[in-house]
Design a protein around this motif. Structure first.
Motif, PDB file in Angstrom:
ATOM      1  N   UNK A 206       3.435  -8.387   8.443  1.00  0.00           N
ATOM      2  CA  UNK A 206       4.605  -8.821   7.671  1.00  0.00           C
ATOM      3  C   UNK A 206       4.813  -7.782   6.581  1.00  0.00           C
ATOM      4  N   UNK A 207       5.856  -6.991   6.710  1.00  0.00           N
ATOM      5  CA  UNK A 207       6.143  -5.974   5.708  1.00  0.00           C
ATOM      6  C   UNK A 207       7.054  -6.561   4.641  1.00  0.00           C
ATOM      7  N   UNK A 208       6.604  -6.518   3.402  1.00  0.00           N
ATOM      8  CA  UNK A 208       7.375  -7.071   2.293  1.00  0.00           C
ATOM      9  C   UNK A 208       8.623  -6.227   2.064  1.00  0.00           C
ATOM     10  N   UNK A 209       9.770  -6.885   1.966  1.00  0.00           N
ATOM     11  CA  UNK A 209      11.013  -6.160   1.694  1.00  0.00           C
ATOM     12  C   UNK A 209      11.682  -6.660   0.419  1.00  0.00           C
ATOM     13  N   UNK A 210      10.856  -6.992  -0.575  1.00  0.00           N
ATOM     14  CA  UNK A 210      11.385  -7.413  -1.879  1.00  0.00           C
ATOM     15  C   UNK A 210      11.934  -6.198  -2.628  1.00  0.00           C
TER      16      UNK A 210
ATOM     17  N   UNK B 240      11.889  -0.399  -4.250  1.00  0.00           N
ATOM     18  CA  UNK B 240      11.819   0.624  -5.303  1.00  0.00           C
ATOM     19  C   UNK B 240      10.589   1.517  -5.184  1.00  0.00           C
ATOM     20  N   UNK B 241       9.638   1.110  -4.349  1.00  0.00           N
ATOM     21  CA  UNK B 241       8.400   1.881  -4.189  1.00  0.00           C
ATOM     22  C   UNK B 241       8.219   2.373  -2.757  1.00  0.00           C
ATOM     23  N   UNK B 242       9.264   2.958  -2.197  1.00  0.00           N
ATOM     24  CA  UNK B 242       9.181   3.669  -0.921  1.00  0.00           C
ATOM     25  C   UNK B 242       9.117   2.775   0.320  1.00  0.00           C
ATOM     26  N   UNK B 243       9.676   1.594   0.232  1.00  0.00           N
ATOM     27  CA  UNK B 243       9.726   0.677   1.373  1.00  0.00           C
ATOM     28  C   UNK B 243      10.354   1.342   2.604  1.00  0.00           C
ATOM     29  N   UNK B 244      11.447   2.042   2.405  1.00  0.00           N
ATOM     30  CA  UNK B 244      12.172   2.626   3.537  1.00  0.00           C
ATOM     31  C   UNK B 244      11.307   3.627   4.294  1.00  0.00           C
TER      32      UNK B 244
ATOM     33  N   UNK C 137       9.615  -8.626   9.078  1.00  0.00           N
ATOM     34  CA  UNK C 137       9.911  -8.487   7.654  1.00  0.00           C
ATOM     35  C   UNK C 137       9.491  -9.746   6.912  1.00  0.00           C
ATOM     36  N   UNK C 138       9.257  -9.621   5.627  1.00  0.00           N
ATOM     37  CA  UNK C 138       8.920 -10.775   4.800  1.00  0.00           C
ATOM     38  C   UNK C 138       9.657 -10.632   3.479  1.00  0.00           C
ATOM     39  N   UNK C 139      10.330 -11.683   3.072  1.00  0.00           N
ATOM     40  CA  UNK C 139      11.170 -11.624   1.874  1.00  0.00           C
ATOM     41  C   UNK C 139      10.368 -11.241   0.629  1.00  0.00           C
ATOM     42  N   UNK C 140       9.203 -11.799   0.437  1.00  0.00           N
ATOM     43  CA  UNK C 140       8.375 -11.453  -0.718  1.00  0.00           C
ATOM     44  C   UNK C 140       6.951 -11.931  -0.471  1.00  0.00           C
ATOM     45  N   UNK C 141       6.002 -11.060  -0.760  1.00  0.00           N
ATOM     46  CA  UNK C 141       4.598 -11.426  -0.612  1.00  0.00           C
ATOM     47  C   UNK C 141       3.946 -11.738  -1.958  1.00  0.00           C
TER      48      UNK C 141
ATOM     49  N   UNK D 290       1.909  -4.384  -7.103  1.00  0.00           N
ATOM     50  CA  UNK D 290       1.116  -3.517  -6.230  1.00  0.00           C
ATOM     51  C   UNK D 290       1.938  -3.092  -5.012  1.00  0.00           C
ATOM     52  N   UNK D 291       3.247  -2.930  -5.224  1.00  0.00           N
ATOM     53  CA  UNK D 291       4.172  -2.573  -4.150  1.00  0.00           C
ATOM     54  C   UNK D 291       4.026  -1.095  -3.788  1.00  0.00           C
ATOM     55  N   UNK D 292       4.367  -0.771  -2.528  1.00  0.00           N
ATOM     56  CA  UNK D 292       4.756  -1.649  -1.427  1.00  0.00           C
ATOM     57  C   UNK D 292       3.542  -2.337  -0.813  1.00  0.00           C
ATOM     58  N   UNK D 293       3.825  -3.459  -0.155  1.00  0.00           N
ATOM     59  CA  UNK D 293       2.739  -4.279   0.369  1.00  0.00           C
ATOM     60  C   UNK D 293       3.106  -4.846   1.742  1.00  0.00           C
ATOM     61  N   UNK D 294       2.067  -5.255   2.449  1.00  0.00           N
ATOM     62  CA  UNK D 294       2.249  -5.957   3.710  1.00  0.00           C
ATOM     63  C   UNK D 294       1.146  -6.990   3.843  1.00  0.00           C
TER      64      UNK D 294
END
Length: 181
Positions: A100-104, A109-113, A140-144, A149-153
């Motif tokens: 589950x990749x967090x996409x908050x 803002x911390x290199x999610x893309x 995808x996950x709305x928020x973890x 500590x972003x990015x996170x999964x």
């Protein structure tokens, strides 16, 4: 979606009525009965029951959903509402491992893309898909809840924080038994 459902009859809205004893294992029934004993009403154990069956089968098929509903004394429609509300209950088959990749906004803002593109390219799948070998599903996950500590999964229920390409490659190599992803 699943095997043939042993239909005895249908309810007023045409949903199959199944006998949970024909579908659920003794182990699943015992675990669900234990959870039911902890609540005032059987339907209150719905999430626990779904998690129990999912832990054995990796997902909740229609057949399993009807059986759980029968066991809890609730309609399949009510249970479907519970199952589809929670993103950690899978209503479609998933791989042995689920990412589950967090996409908050914090992760964006911390290199999610970059992380997303690397995962998709390395695994050769998009969100909602499973690798051809059946090992890994990417969701995808709305928020973890670990924005500091972003990015996170989340991998199989465990948080992995402060992601970068190197940590992703290491994680995937571990999932594939040391082989290159």
């Amino acid at each position: 979606m699943s095997s043939v459902i042993p239909i005895q009859q249908v309810d007023l809205v045409g949903q199959p009525i199944v006998n949970y004893r024909d579908v659920l294992s003794g182990k699943e029934i015992a675990a669900i009965e234990h959870e039911c004993s902890l609540y005032e009403s059987r339907p209150a154990a719905a999430i626990d029951a779904l998690q129990i069956v999912q832990s054995e089968r990796r997902w909740i098929s229609d057949e399993s959903l009807y059986a759980i509903a029968d066991m809890l004394g609730m309609s399949a429609t009510e249970l479907e509402g519970v199952a589809t509300f929670y993103n950690l209950i899978y209503r479609h088959p998933v791989g042995e491992h689920v990412i589950h990749l967090c996409n908050s906004i914090s992760c964006w803002l911390h290199d999610y893309q970059t992380i997303t593109e690397h995962l998709s390219k390395t695994l050769n799948i998009e969100f909602g898909q499973t690798t051809k070998d059946g090992k890994i599903t990417l969701l995808p996950n709305v928020c973890l809840g670990c924005c500091d500590k972003a990015p996170a999964l989340m991998l199989d229920g465990e948080l992995v924080e402060n992601l970068d390409i190197k940590s992703i490659d290491s994680l995937l190599q571990g999932l594939r038994g040391g082989k290159n992803a």
